[in-house]
Design a protein around this motif. Structure first.
Motif, PDB file in Angstrom:
ATOM      1  N   ALA A 125      35.797  44.235  45.551  1.00 40.63           N
ATOM      2  CA  ALA A 125      36.490  44.125  46.838  1.00 40.63           C
ATOM      3  C   ALA A 125      37.938  43.693  46.638  1.00 40.63           C
ATOM      4  O   ALA A 125      38.842  44.167  47.334  1.00 40.63           O
ATOM      5  CB  ALA A 125      35.768  43.132  47.742  1.00 40.63           C
ATOM      6  N   GLU A 126      38.177  42.800  45.668  1.00 36.95           N
ATOM      7  CA  GLU A 126      39.517  42.315  45.369  1.00 36.95           C
ATOM      8  C   GLU A 126      39.704  42.250  43.854  1.00 36.95           C
ATOM      9  O   GLU A 126      38.749  41.910  43.134  1.00 36.95           O
ATOM     10  CB  GLU A 126      39.745  40.918  45.966  1.00 36.95           C
ATOM     11  CG  GLU A 126      39.670  40.859  47.485  1.00 36.95           C
ATOM     12  CD  GLU A 126      40.803  41.622  48.155  1.00 36.95           C
ATOM     13  OE1 GLU A 126      41.843  41.853  47.494  1.00 36.95           O
ATOM     14  OE2 GLU A 126      40.642  41.976  49.339  1.00 36.95           O
ATOM     15  N   PRO A 127      40.912  42.504  43.354  1.00 36.32           N
ATOM     16  CA  PRO A 127      41.135  42.434  41.902  1.00 36.32           C
ATOM     17  C   PRO A 127      40.765  41.086  41.300  1.00 36.32           C
ATOM     18  O   PRO A 127      40.248  41.020  40.183  1.00 36.32           O
ATOM     19  CB  PRO A 127      42.644  42.707  41.772  1.00 36.32           C
ATOM     20  CG  PRO A 127      43.002  43.475  42.988  1.00 36.32           C
ATOM     21  CD  PRO A 127      42.109  42.962  44.081  1.00 36.32           C
ATOM     22  N   THR A 128      41.008  40.006  42.042  1.00 35.11           N
ATOM     23  CA  THR A 128      40.711  38.676  41.507  1.00 35.11           C
ATOM     24  C   THR A 128      39.215  38.380  41.433  1.00 35.11           C
ATOM     25  O   THR A 128      38.821  37.319  40.941  1.00 35.11           O
ATOM     26  CB  THR A 128      41.409  37.596  42.355  1.00 35.11           C
ATOM     27  OG1 THR A 128      41.109  37.807  43.737  1.00 35.11           O
ATOM     28  CG2 THR A 128      42.915  37.639  42.154  1.00 35.11           C
ATOM     29  N   ASP A 129      38.392  39.311  41.900  1.00 34.50           N
ATOM     30  CA  ASP A 129      36.954  39.165  41.693  1.00 34.50           C
ATOM     31  C   ASP A 129      36.585  39.331  40.219  1.00 34.50           C
ATOM     32  O   ASP A 129      35.485  38.955  39.806  1.00 34.50           O
ATOM     33  CB  ASP A 129      36.175  40.181  42.535  1.00 34.50           C
ATOM     34  CG  ASP A 129      36.266  39.896  44.023  1.00 34.50           C
ATOM     35  OD1 ASP A 129      36.636  38.766  44.388  1.00 34.50           O
ATOM     36  OD2 ASP A 129      35.966  40.806  44.823  1.00 34.50           O
ATOM     37  N   VAL A 130      37.491  39.909  39.445  1.00 34.97           N
ATOM     38  CA  VAL A 130      37.293  40.050  37.998  1.00 34.97           C
ATOM     39  C   VAL A 130      37.958  38.850  37.321  1.00 34.97           C
ATOM     40  O   VAL A 130      39.178  38.655  37.456  1.00 34.97           O
ATOM     41  CB  VAL A 130      37.897  41.361  37.476  1.00 34.97           C
ATOM     42  CG1 VAL A 130      37.704  41.491  35.960  1.00 34.97           C
ATOM     43  CG2 VAL A 130      37.278  42.551  38.194  1.00 34.97           C
ATOM     44  N   GLU A 131      37.196  38.051  36.618  1.00 32.10           N
ATOM     45  CA  GLU A 131      37.725  36.812  36.042  1.00 32.10           C
ATOM     46  C   GLU A 131      38.924  37.066  35.139  1.00 32.10           C
ATOM     47  O   GLU A 131      39.907  36.319  35.162  1.00 32.10           O
ATOM     48  CB  GLU A 131      36.630  36.094  35.247  1.00 32.10           C
ATOM     49  CG  GLU A 131      37.108  34.782  34.620  1.00 32.10           C
ATOM     50  CD  GLU A 131      36.077  34.134  33.727  1.00 32.10           C
ATOM     51  OE1 GLU A 131      36.358  33.042  33.205  1.00 32.10           O
ATOM     52  OE2 GLU A 131      34.995  34.725  33.538  1.00 32.10           O
ATOM     53  N   GLN A 132      38.860  38.116  34.323  1.00 35.74           N
ATOM     54  CA  GLN A 132      39.955  38.386  33.390  1.00 35.74           C
ATOM     55  C   GLN A 132      41.257  38.701  34.115  1.00 35.74           C
ATOM     56  O   GLN A 132      42.339  38.477  33.576  1.00 35.74           O
ATOM     57  CB  GLN A 132      39.598  39.536  32.451  1.00 35.74           C
ATOM     58  CG  GLN A 132      38.414  39.261  31.548  1.00 35.74           C
ATOM     59  CD  GLN A 132      37.124  39.814  32.124  1.00 35.74           C
ATOM     60  OE1 GLN A 132      36.862  39.671  33.326  1.00 35.74           O
ATOM     61  NE2 GLN A 132      36.326  40.456  31.292  1.00 35.74           N
ATOM     62  N   VAL A 133      41.165  39.220  35.337  1.00 38.89           N
ATOM     63  CA  VAL A 133      42.362  39.475  36.134  1.00 38.89           C
ATOM     64  C   VAL A 133      42.804  38.197  36.835  1.00 38.89           C
ATOM     65  O   VAL A 133      44.001  37.872  36.882  1.00 38.89           O
ATOM     66  CB  VAL A 133      42.112  40.598  37.164  1.00 38.89           C
ATOM     67  CG1 VAL A 133      43.306  40.767  38.094  1.00 38.89           C
ATOM     68  CG2 VAL A 133      41.818  41.916  36.448  1.00 38.89           C
ATOM     69  N   ALA A 134      41.859  37.463  37.364  1.00 35.80           N
ATOM     70  CA  ALA A 134      42.179  36.229  38.090  1.00 35.80           C
ATOM     71  C   ALA A 134      42.864  35.202  37.200  1.00 35.80           C
ATOM     72  O   ALA A 134      43.646  34.370  37.689  1.00 35.80           O
ATOM     73  CB  ALA A 134      40.909  35.635  38.686  1.00 35.80           C
ATOM     74  N   THR A 135      42.591  35.238  35.894  1.00 43.10           N
ATOM     75  CA  THR A 135      43.137  34.232  34.981  1.00 43.10           C
ATOM     76  C   THR A 135      44.327  34.748  34.178  1.00 43.10           C
ATOM     77  O   THR A 135      44.761  34.092  33.227  1.00 43.10           O
ATOM     78  CB  THR A 135      42.044  33.754  34.012  1.00 43.10           C
ATOM     79  OG1 THR A 135      41.487  34.884  33.304  1.00 43.10           O
ATOM     80  CG2 THR A 135      40.926  33.044  34.755  1.00 43.10           C
ATOM     81  N   LEU A 136      44.869  35.901  34.547  1.00 45.02           N
ATOM     82  CA  LEU A 136      46.028  36.431  33.828  1.00 45.02           C
ATOM     83  C   LEU A 136      47.229  35.500  33.981  1.00 45.02           C
ATOM     84  O   LEU A 136      47.448  34.892  35.029  1.00 45.02           O
ATOM     85  CB  LEU A 136      46.399  37.816  34.350  1.00 45.02           C
ATOM     86  CG  LEU A 136      45.516  38.981  33.921  1.00 45.02           C
ATOM     87  CD1 LEU A 136      45.916  40.247  34.667  1.00 45.02           C
ATOM     88  CD2 LEU A 136      45.574  39.203  32.412  1.00 45.02           C
ATOM     89  N   GLY A 137      48.024  35.444  32.919  1.00 41.88           N
ATOM     90  CA  GLY A 137      49.249  34.667  32.959  1.00 41.88           C
ATOM     91  C   GLY A 137      50.375  35.420  33.638  1.00 41.88           C
ATOM     92  O   GLY A 137      50.161  36.430  34.325  1.00 41.88           O
TER      93      GLY A 137
END
Length: 286
Positions: A125-137
């Protein structure tokens, strides 16, 4: 592995050809590549493509429904076709991982060569639902990436500068190839410790990061997906050029090998003429 410039090139290419079109079909060719199940991949069918964007090395195909997030990993690629084959997609040993067909018959295949399958597809539903995207620098081409930001990253954890550049939780989008290129342009050892860099070194490194990536994005912009890999190889000064002459000083390009990767550098340009020891055999020569 596709890095920020190639992914940016793919995103621009993809956005220009998919925006406004409707997803007609999505076919999975490699079950292992699909990392999510809710929403299902079929939830993309019938949605309109808004466009494509990039999060670090991630491709984000945005629709009026879910997002299709793709990480190509080391051996994955996106292959565009103005007229996709109509033959059914059957899961098996084919390189085909996913096929997305649009309402005009065009679309793209996600493929992955080799036996180590790491290509990742997420329907969310949202890109930040993927942990690797949510934690990008920080994105190194964003306004947020300042010399002060780089200095904070460098001093927060005293690590080898190549490792910092490749750490996706610190700086998003730089991988093995462009970290080699950046450090060569900065005349800096890949194993220099980040916390020991002075202000002048950090300012120079920051500027070179921006310059190298901006030039590579400009080179990738407008090129068909099929040409991006060759464009990347042609632009490399040291990465992938072991045994060849450094285009700056003429010294031989050397390599340090690890278990599943390697780096390339020029001793004259980067380490005061001292070759670095192969990390598989001994510690770094100082």
């Amino acid at each position: 592995m596709p890095e920020l410039p190639e992914v940016e090139g793919l995103v621009r290419f993809l956005s220009g050809r998919t925006a406004g079109r409707t997803v007609a079909a999505v076919n999975v060719g490699a079950i292992g590549a699909l990392k999510t199940f809710d929403p299902p991949v079929d939830a993309l069918v019938g949605t309109r493509v808004v466009g494509a964007s990039r999060h670090g090395k991630w491709i984000d195909l945005t629709t009026t429904g879910p997002h299709l997030l793709v990480h190509l990993s080391r051996a994955g690629w996106l292959r565009w076709s103005d007229s996709l084959p109509t033959t059914p997609v059957r899961p098996g040993r084919s390189p085909l991982a996913l096929r997305v067909r649009l309402d005009d018959g065009s679309g793209f295949d996600l493929t992955e060569q080799g036996t180590r399958k790491r290509l990742a597809v997420h329907v969310v539903a949202e890109p930040t639902d993927v942990e690797q995207v949510a934690t990008l620098g920080v994105d190194p081409l964003s306004e947020e990436f300042t010399t002060e930001h780089l200095a904070g990253l460098a001093t927060a954890k005293n690590q080898q500068i190549k490792g910092l550049l490749r750490d996706q939780r610190s700086i998003a989008g730089i991988g093995n190839a462009y970290s080699d290129e950046i450090l060569h342009a900065a005349r800096m050892s890949p194993f220099a410790l980040s916390a020991r860099l002075d202000r002048a070194e950090l300012e120079r490194l920051h500027g070179i990061i921006r310059d190298v990536l901006t030039a590579a994005v400009a080179e990738a912009d407008g090129k068909p997906a099929a040409q991006l890999k060759d464009a990347k190889r042609r632009g490399m000064q040291v990465h992938g050029r072991t045994g060849q002459s450094c285009p700056v000083c003429g010294d031989v390009v050397r390599e340090v090998s690890f278990a599943d990767s390697s780096l390339q550098y020029c001793a004259t340009c980067q380490t005061g003429g001292k070759p670095l020891a192969d990390r598989r055999m001994s510690r770094l020569l100082r």
